[in-house]
Design a protein around this motif. Sequence first.
Motif, PDB file in Angstrom:
ATOM      1  N   ALA A  14     -12.231 -13.918 -24.315  1.00 23.06           N
ATOM      2  CA  ALA A  14     -13.587 -14.271 -23.795  1.00 23.06           C
ATOM      3  C   ALA A  14     -14.454 -14.680 -25.104  1.00 23.06           C
ATOM      4  N   SER A  15     -14.243 -13.993 -26.015  1.00 23.20           N
ATOM      5  CA  SER A  15     -15.027 -13.917 -27.366  1.00 23.20           C
ATOM      6  C   SER A  15     -14.922 -15.291 -27.864  1.00 23.20           C
ATOM      7  N   ALA A  20     -16.508 -20.932 -29.114  1.00 29.75           N
ATOM      8  CA  ALA A  20     -16.134 -22.232 -29.262  1.00 29.75           C
ATOM      9  C   ALA A  20     -17.333 -23.016 -28.729  1.00 29.75           C
ATOM     10  N   VAL A  21     -17.727 -22.695 -27.462  1.00 27.33           N
ATOM     11  CA  VAL A  21     -18.720 -23.377 -26.721  1.00 27.33           C
ATOM     12  C   VAL A  21     -20.061 -23.454 -27.697  1.00 27.33           C
ATOM     13  N   ASN A  22     -20.298 -22.386 -28.321  1.00 30.73           N
ATOM     14  CA  ASN A  22     -21.666 -22.038 -28.797  1.00 30.73           C
ATOM     15  C   ASN A  22     -21.775 -22.533 -30.236  1.00 30.73           C
ATOM     16  N   MET A  69     -17.568 -15.326 -35.378  1.00 26.21           N
ATOM     17  CA  MET A  69     -18.071 -14.891 -33.870  1.00 26.21           C
ATOM     18  C   MET A  69     -17.136 -14.304 -33.092  1.00 26.21           C
ATOM     19  N   THR A  70     -15.949 -14.546 -33.021  1.00 26.87           N
ATOM     20  CA  THR A  70     -14.818 -14.352 -32.147  1.00 26.87           C
ATOM     21  C   THR A  70     -14.418 -12.475 -32.453  1.00 26.87           C
ATOM     22  N   TRP A  71     -14.176 -12.337 -33.885  1.00 27.78           N
ATOM     23  CA  TRP A  71     -13.861 -11.114 -33.944  1.00 27.78           C
ATOM     24  C   TRP A  71     -14.989 -10.244 -33.892  1.00 27.78           C
ATOM     25  N   ALA A  72     -15.975 -10.623 -34.293  1.00 28.55           N
ATOM     26  CA  ALA A  72     -17.423  -9.983 -34.216  1.00 28.55           C
ATOM     27  C   ALA A  72     -17.712  -9.405 -32.895  1.00 28.55           C
ATOM     28  N   PRO A 270     -23.901 -17.150 -25.975  1.00 30.78           N
ATOM     29  CA  PRO A 270     -22.685 -16.721 -26.221  1.00 30.78           C
ATOM     30  C   PRO A 270     -22.327 -15.198 -25.659  1.00 30.78           C
ATOM     31  N   ILE A 271     -23.550 -14.632 -25.601  1.00 29.79           N
ATOM     32  CA  ILE A 271     -23.473 -13.087 -25.139  1.00 29.79           C
ATOM     33  C   ILE A 271     -23.188 -13.128 -23.723  1.00 29.79           C
ATOM     34  N   THR A 272     -23.989 -14.086 -23.046  1.00 34.60           N
ATOM     35  CA  THR A 272     -23.661 -14.284 -21.720  1.00 34.60           C
ATOM     36  C   THR A 272     -22.363 -14.665 -21.444  1.00 34.60           C
TER      37      THR A 272
END
Length: 292
Positions: A14-15, A20-22, A69-72, A270-272
């Motif tokens: 999910a992250s 990637a989208v963001n 962003m992903t791992w965070a 990205p949070i959503t």
Amino acid sequence: MAPQREHFSAYLAASAGAAAVNYPLWKASAVSQSAFIQPQGDGLAARFQVFKQAIAPPYRGMPAVIFGMTWARCAIFFGSDYWRPRLQQWGAPDAVAMMTPPLVFSSIVQIVNMPIVRASITMQNPKVENDPNFRTTVSTLRHLAETKGFFKLWHGLPAGLIKSVPKYITSVVVKDLCEMYLPKASTESEFLTRSCIKSVVAGVAGAVLTNPADILRNEMFKTDLGLFDTVRKLRTDELARRPNASSPFLASMGWVTRGLGSNLVAVSVPITLTIFLTDFFIRMESGPNYVR
């Protein structure tokens, strides 16, 4: 319901998908808040033109940004969901159990990611687009360390912490409260609706708090000034732009809304997506009887 260790892959997927989208939205927000591109006027059309330029390629530093962003977000959301019920089992008050994990994890990831954040934002400046020192994230980190000093890679960390920690605490707490008080889902459509509501509310709540801190951090990257000198510079610049303002104080504080629209999208999306996709992937792994 607390996530089990085997659900870690759902949080990670999910992250990664949200990151990637963001990325284009993140780039537009960074460029707008750093004022790398100046609007030709004060109207909505001028701001939209800046957004169009900011969101367009080239996407420099994209792999490092997506990785960071992903791992965070995976660490923050999985860590928060994993440790909250355990802290409650150990007797911690609900407020402490909800706020402590995102406080700890968001602080850690901000400190670790800070050099990548600084290098990635610096690379978005059109003035360095053809400079070989800023061609990749690694070359940018090397150049910044050589010219400004190794520890200057963490320049802007106070503003980054002020921005990120409250954002994720707010998002996680709002998400947890929605999980507690929204009606449980009994059908697939109810599950999707419930997850959408929870995700959007948590994402927007976290985003609206962070715009001034984002601007401070990005301006510190651009100017190498300290926190308070950066605030003074931003206020002075705003007054210079609006010399005939009826209220000089209010005019000087106009910087706090700079890039607000793009930042609201860049932060909340990205949070959503992370929250929604996490629910979706865990439900796929756990089956239709999973309730969240």
